[in-house]
Design an enzyme around this catalytic site. Structure first.
Site, short mmCIF file in Angstrom:
data_model
loop_
_atom_site.label_atom_id
_atom_site.label_comp_id
_atom_site.label_asym_id
_atom_site.label_seq_id
_atom_site.Cartn_x
_atom_site.Cartn_y
_atom_site.Cartn_z
N TRP A 40 -1.30 10.46 8.92
CA TRP A 40 0.10 9.76 9.07
C TRP A 40 0.80 10.26 10.34
CZ3 TRP A 40 -0.71 5.51 7.07
CH2 TRP A 40 -1.15 5.15 5.75
N ASP B 29 9.13 11.65 8.76
CA ASP B 29 8.74 10.45 7.86
C ASP B 29 8.60 11.12 6.46
OD1 ASP B 29 6.93 9.04 6.15
OD2 ASP B 29 5.15 9.30 7.61
N LYS C 223 6.46 5.17 -3.30
CA LYS C 223 6.03 6.41 -3.78
C LYS C 223 7.37 6.83 -4.78
CE LYS C 223 3.52 6.93 0.22
NZ LYS C 223 2.24 6.40 -0.31
C1 LIG Z 1 3.51 10.02 4.55
C2 LIG Z 1 3.10 8.48 4.82
N1 LIG Z 1 3.57 7.98 5.81
C3 LIG Z 1 3.29 6.81 6.14
C4 LIG Z 1 2.76 6.12 5.24
C5 LIG Z 1 2.45 4.48 5.40
O1 LIG Z 1 3.19 3.77 4.64
P1 LIG Z 1 3.21 2.33 4.78
O2 LIG Z 1 2.02 1.75 4.20
O3 LIG Z 1 4.57 1.77 4.08
O4 LIG Z 1 3.35 1.81 6.33
C6 LIG Z 1 2.29 6.63 4.18
C7 LIG Z 1 1.55 5.54 3.05
O5 LIG Z 1 0.84 6.30 1.84
C8 LIG Z 1 2.45 7.99 3.91
O6 LIG Z 1 2.12 8.54 2.58
#
Ligand SMILES: Cc1ncc(COP(=O)(O)O)c(C=O)c1O
Length: 354
Positions: free
Chosen positions: A99, A165, A189
Site C-alpha cells: 500500500w 494512511d 476494517k
Molecule cells: C493499509 C491500506 N491502505 C489502502 C488500502 C486500499 O483501500 P481501498 O480498497 O479502500 O482503496 C488497504 C486495503 O486493504 C489497506 O489495507
C-alpha cells in the site's frame, strides 16, 4: 458453531452494529422508509452525517483545526488526492509494503518523491529505520501494513507535517493530530461497511498548491459542503455511526487499545510457543491488527491441512495474502478475545493432532 471472521477487509463488524444497520435498511429513523431510499439532504440523514462527524472527532480527540470528511474512492484514491492537495515540490515517503508503494507511485504523478527507507528487500517483514529530511512538504507513512502485519504505533517525530494512511488501524490508539495535515483510510476494517473513505484534513494547510484542482479532488470542496457536495455513501456512513456509538460504550480508544493489546499478546504468544508455527513480522514491528504466521519449514506441507482444519472449526478467512503466504488473522476492534482464544485453541489442537 460460531464462525469467527478473521478477514483482512472488508472485515468483522460488531453484531449489534450489523443489527442496527439492518433495521435502518427496513425502517430508517421511524420514517417508514428505508435508509437506502431516502434523500441524503433530508433531515434524518443530515442528522446522521452531523452525528457521525461529531462522534468521530470526539473519540479521536480531533481538534477544530481539522475537518472529518466522508468520501468515495477508497484509500486508493487518497494516495493521489492527498499528494494533489499537499505536495508542492517534494515529499518524503516510507516504503513499508504494497500500500505504501502504491501511494508512492501516485505521488510521483504529482511531484518529486524521496523514499526515505524501504524494507522491500526483506519482503517488508519489518519497519525500517528512517530519517525525514527537512526540505519536504510532508512525510507520508502507512501506519499499519495490512498485508505484512507490521505497524508504526506512534506519531513519528520530524520537522515536517505528517500524512498517514490509517486504513487498518484507525481507532486503535490516540493520535496527536497537531502533527498531521491529513489522515485517511478506507472504512471497511475498523469502522463500517465498504464504500466510504474517511479523510481528516487540517483546514489551514489547504489551498497552498499552485496547480488547478479538479472540483471533486479538492478537499476544500468537501470541507465547504460538510461532505455533502455530492451524494455521500449513506449506508456505510450509517454503519460507521453505529460503530462509533459502540466504541463510545466500550469506553473509547484507550479502552479499545487495552483490549487489542491483550488479543495480540495471546495470539503472538501462541505462535511463539508453537513447535509448528512462526510469525513472519519481526517482533518489534508486529501489528496488533493483522497477525501473520506461517508453518516452520519442516511442517510447510501441512499448511493446506491446517487451513482446512481451521476452516472446519469455524475460523473464517485466515489464509495469508499471497505476498506472505501462510496465514493471517486480522483481529480488528470488533473481534473479541473469545474469537482469538478459539483460534489459539484450534492451532493447539492441530499441533497435538499431527
Ligand atoms: C493499509 C491500506 N491502505 C489502502 C488500502 C486500499 O483501500 P481501498 O480498497 O479502500 O482503496 C488497504 C486495503 O486493504 C489497506 O489495507
Amino acid at each position: 458453531m460460531k464462525i469467527r471472521n478473521f478477514s483482512a477487509g472488508p472485515s468483522i463488524l460488531n453484531e449489534g452494529v450489523i443489527k442496527k444497520s439492518a433495521e435502518a435498511v427496513l425502517n430508517f429513523a421511524d420514517t417508514g422508509l428505508s435508509l437506502i431510499e431516502v434523500s441524503h439532504r433530508g433531515k434524518p440523514f443530515v442528522a446522521v452525517m452531523d452525528e457521525t462527524q461529531a462522534l468521530f472527532k470526539e473519540l479521536l480527540n480531533i481538534p477544530d483545526t481539522h475537518e472529518v470528511l466522508f468520501l468515495g474512492g477508497g484509500a486508493s484514491l487518497q494516495f493521489y488526492q492527498s499528494a494533489l492537495n499537499f505536495l508542492k515540490t517534494k515529499a518524503a515517503y516510507l516504503d513499508t509494503g504494497s500500500w505504501s508503494s502504491k501511494a508512492i507511485k501516485e505521488a510521483k504523478l504529482v511531484g518529486e518523491v524521496e523514499v526515505v527507507a524501504s524494507s522491500k528487500a526483506d519482503n517488508y517483514s519489518h519497519i525500517p529505520e528512517f530519517t525525514v529530511p527537512e526540505d519536504v512538504d510532508y512525510f507520508h507513512y502507512t501506519s499499519n501494513n495490512t498485508i505484512y502485519g507490521t505497524e508504526i504505533r506512534y506519531d513519528p517525530d520530524c520537522k515536517v507535517p505528517l500524512i498517514s494512511d490509517m486504513s487498518s488501524d484507525i481507532f486503535t490508539r490516540e493520535i496527536d493530530f497537531s502533527k498531521y495535515i491529513c489522515v485517511y483510510g478506507g472504512a471497511q476494517k475498523n469502522l463500517a461497511a465498504a464504500g466510504v473513505t474517511f479523510v481528516i484534513v487540517k483546514k489551514d494547510a489547504l489551498g497552498k498548491v499552485d496547480r488547478p484542482l479538479p472540483t471533486m479532488l479538492n478537499y476544500q470542496t468537501h470541507v465547504d459542503k460538510g461532505s455533502m457536495f455530492n451524494t455521500p455513501p449513506v449506508f456505510p456512513i450509517y454503519v460507521a455511526l453505529q460503530t462509533l456509538k459502540w466504541y463510545k460504550e466500550l469506553g473509547g480508544v484507550k479502552e479499545i487499545e487495552k483490549l487489542n493489546e491483550q488479543k495480540a499478546k495471546e495470539l503472538y504468544a501462541a505462535i511463539d510457543e508453537s513447535k509448528i508455527f512462526r510469525g513472519t513480522a519481526e517482533k518489534d514491528s508486529r501489528s496488533i491488527m493483522n497477525v501473520c504466521f506461517v508453518m516452520k519449514d519442516e511442517y510447510k506441507e501441512k499448511e493446506a491441512e491446517f487451513l482446512e482444519f481451521a476452516t472446519s472449526r469455524g475460523m473464517s478467512a485466515i489464509k495469508g495474502h499471497r505476498s506472505v503466504g501462510g496465514f493471517r488473522a486480522s483481529i480488528y476492534n470488533a473481534m473479541d478475545i473469545e474469537g482469538v482464544r478459539d483460534l489459539v485453541k484450534v492451532m493447539k489442537d492441530f499441533e497435538k493432532k499431527i
